[in-house]
Design a protein around this motif. Sequence first.
Motif: not given
Length: 200
Positions: A72-100
């Motif tokens: 079940v966990v593997v299936a959830a990861y694959l479903a989430n990763d599929l969504v991730k591959s569609v949206f291609h949102e950049q990491r906030p630490c790259r967009t906002l250039h904050v110290v992390t």
Amino acid sequence: MPLASAATSTDGALYTWITELAQRSPTALDSAVRVWSDYGLLLFAALMLASWWRSRSGDPARTAMALCAPLVVVAAYLANDLVKSVFHEQRPCRTLHVVTVEACPALGDWSFPSNHAAIAAAAATAIWLTDRRLGAIAVPAAVLMAASRVWIGVHYPHDVLIGLVTGALVAWLLTAAARRCAPAVVRLRGTPLRPLVATR
């Protein structure tokens, strides 16, 4: 509006406030959050193992759900990763250039939704449906995992929120479906594989 700009306008100010708070916090706290964020998923693996072990003496449907939890966990990861591959949102630490607290992931390692949050939520949901006592540990741990990803600076708040929802929803549906495997568990209890599905 570009996705990066939309993400920033959604909760960029909250993300910035959290990362600045992390910079002002004691180093020991940041180190503890970083360790939890990087290795905390091991707790969910241990809880799934404990859930399976405890389920062997009970209802076959419960045992079936516990055995299916890793899938079940593997299936959830694959479903989430599929969504991730569609949206291609950049990491906030790259967009906002904050110290992390943690180094920013490489370009192309997309942010939305959070895989860590989805995995934690899926595991917590599967555990909760199988064993309420262990679920009482797993559910708040999943929330803490999601929060830690924002604290160390690698995700926006909405990344982890949607990751939690995605993981929990997929896990809820699949874990409920796993109850149908109860007859298979009953059959296994009459075979040499009995120790996997029943106590003595």
